[in-house]
Design a protein around this motif. Structure first.
Motif, mmCIF file in Angstrom:
data_model
loop_
_atom_site.group_PDB
_atom_site.id
_atom_site.type_symbol
_atom_site.label_atom_id
_atom_site.label_comp_id
_atom_site.label_asym_id
_atom_site.label_seq_id
_atom_site.Cartn_x
_atom_site.Cartn_y
_atom_site.Cartn_z
ATOM 1 N N SER A 25 0.728 -1.147 -0.129
ATOM 2 C CA SER A 25 0.028 0.017 0.053
ATOM 3 C C SER A 25 0.934 1.216 -0.005
ATOM 4 O O SER A 25 1.832 1.292 0.549
ATOM 5 C CB SER A 25 -0.868 -0.075 1.195
ATOM 6 N N PRO A 26 0.348 2.264 -0.661
ATOM 7 C CA PRO A 26 1.203 3.448 -0.738
ATOM 8 C C PRO A 26 1.437 4.267 0.596
ATOM 9 O O PRO A 26 0.208 4.251 1.231
ATOM 10 C CB PRO A 26 0.711 4.261 -1.834
ATOM 11 N N ALA A 74 -8.202 -4.389 -1.153
ATOM 12 C CA ALA A 74 -6.963 -3.655 -1.030
ATOM 13 C C ALA A 74 -6.280 -3.209 -2.322
ATOM 14 O O ALA A 74 -5.549 -2.360 -2.555
ATOM 15 C CB ALA A 74 -5.819 -4.330 -0.103
ATOM 16 N N GLU A 75 -6.087 -4.269 -3.329
ATOM 17 C CA GLU A 75 -5.740 -3.848 -4.613
ATOM 18 C C GLU A 75 -6.458 -2.461 -5.287
ATOM 19 O O GLU A 75 -5.932 -1.723 -5.880
ATOM 20 C CB GLU A 75 -5.683 -5.141 -5.371
ATOM 21 N N ARG A 77 -8.412 -0.270 -3.675
ATOM 22 C CA ARG A 77 -8.003 0.854 -2.909
ATOM 23 C C ARG A 77 -6.768 1.299 -3.122
ATOM 24 O O ARG A 77 -6.531 2.657 -3.586
ATOM 25 C CB ARG A 77 -7.879 0.388 -1.335
ATOM 26 N N ASP A 78 -5.566 0.612 -3.284
ATOM 27 C CA ASP A 78 -4.090 1.039 -3.783
ATOM 28 C C ASP A 78 -4.059 1.620 -4.784
ATOM 29 O O ASP A 78 -3.562 2.826 -5.129
ATOM 30 C CB ASP A 78 -3.356 -0.195 -3.505
ATOM 31 N N ARG A 79 -4.806 1.137 -6.017
ATOM 32 C CA ARG A 79 -4.745 1.644 -7.259
ATOM 33 C C ARG A 79 -5.271 3.002 -7.291
ATOM 34 O O ARG A 79 -4.873 3.874 -7.741
ATOM 35 C CB ARG A 79 -5.594 0.846 -8.124
ATOM 36 N N ARG A 82 -2.976 5.400 -5.475
ATOM 37 C CA ARG A 82 -1.931 5.818 -6.384
ATOM 38 C C ARG A 82 -2.202 6.822 -7.504
ATOM 39 O O ARG A 82 -1.546 7.747 -7.621
ATOM 40 C CB ARG A 82 -1.396 4.700 -6.909
ATOM 41 N N ASP A 143 6.596 4.262 -5.764
ATOM 42 C CA ASP A 143 5.548 5.414 -5.664
ATOM 43 C C ASP A 143 6.157 6.710 -5.359
ATOM 44 O O ASP A 143 5.749 7.743 -6.130
ATOM 45 C CB ASP A 143 5.016 5.164 -4.330
#
Length: 161
Positions: A25-26, A74-75, A77-79, A82, A143
């Motif tokens: 996660s960023p 989570a994938e 959310r993280d996209r 970012r 990131d």
């Protein structure tokens, strides 16, 4: 070994470490966190269900649905995070005073250098701890580079106008 005895995809059992595939996660800088995080599903409810399942069952094989649902959430959310991080940096490059934008770019460049050095040091670590450090550092480095690139794009766009 017979080809028919190979496990199929349906027989694959996920474990907690499977959540460490793809980038971590960023990290959201505090100065832009409220804007970046606004309205994003943080997967809290799904994570609570996963922890509850693990608490009740004590091992991951009994929590496959929860693991899959959390990983997917989570994938996504993280996209989204970012994309929002890069958009925010680009907007900062367009709008903040040029001296401040240059200082921010300089700070991000220093962070890239620091993360790069730490990644090199972590490459000497063996085992799962070494893998976890490299995984985390590589994600943060990627990131941070993208944030720096977005900030510079905003600054360049402003120079053209």
């Amino acid at each position: 070994m017979d080809v028919d005895s190979q496990p199929t995809m349906e027989e694959t059992i996920l474990v907690g470490d499977d959540l460490m595939t793809g980038p971590p996660s960023p990290v959201i800088p505090p100065e832009i966190a409220s804007h970046v995080l606004e309205g994003v599903d943080m997967c809290d409810g799904i994570l609570r269900n996963l922890f509850l399942c693990l608490q009740i069952n004590d091992i991951e094989p009994f929590c496959q649905d929860e693991l899959v649902m959390y990983k997917q959430c989570a994938e996504k959310r993280d996209r989204e995070l970012r994309k929002r991080l890069q958009d925010s940096e680009r907007k900062l490059g367009l709008s903040m005073p040029l001296n401040e934008a240059k200082e921010r770019a300089s700070q991000l460049e220093k962070e890239v250098t620091s993360l790069d050095r730490r990644l090199i040091l972590a490459s000497g670590l063996e085992g799962i701890e070494g893998f976890r450090q490299r995984w985390s550092l590589h994600g943060r480095l990627t990131d941070t580079k993208k944030r720096l690139e977005s900030l510079k794009q905003g600054m360049e766009t402003r120079k053209k106008d």
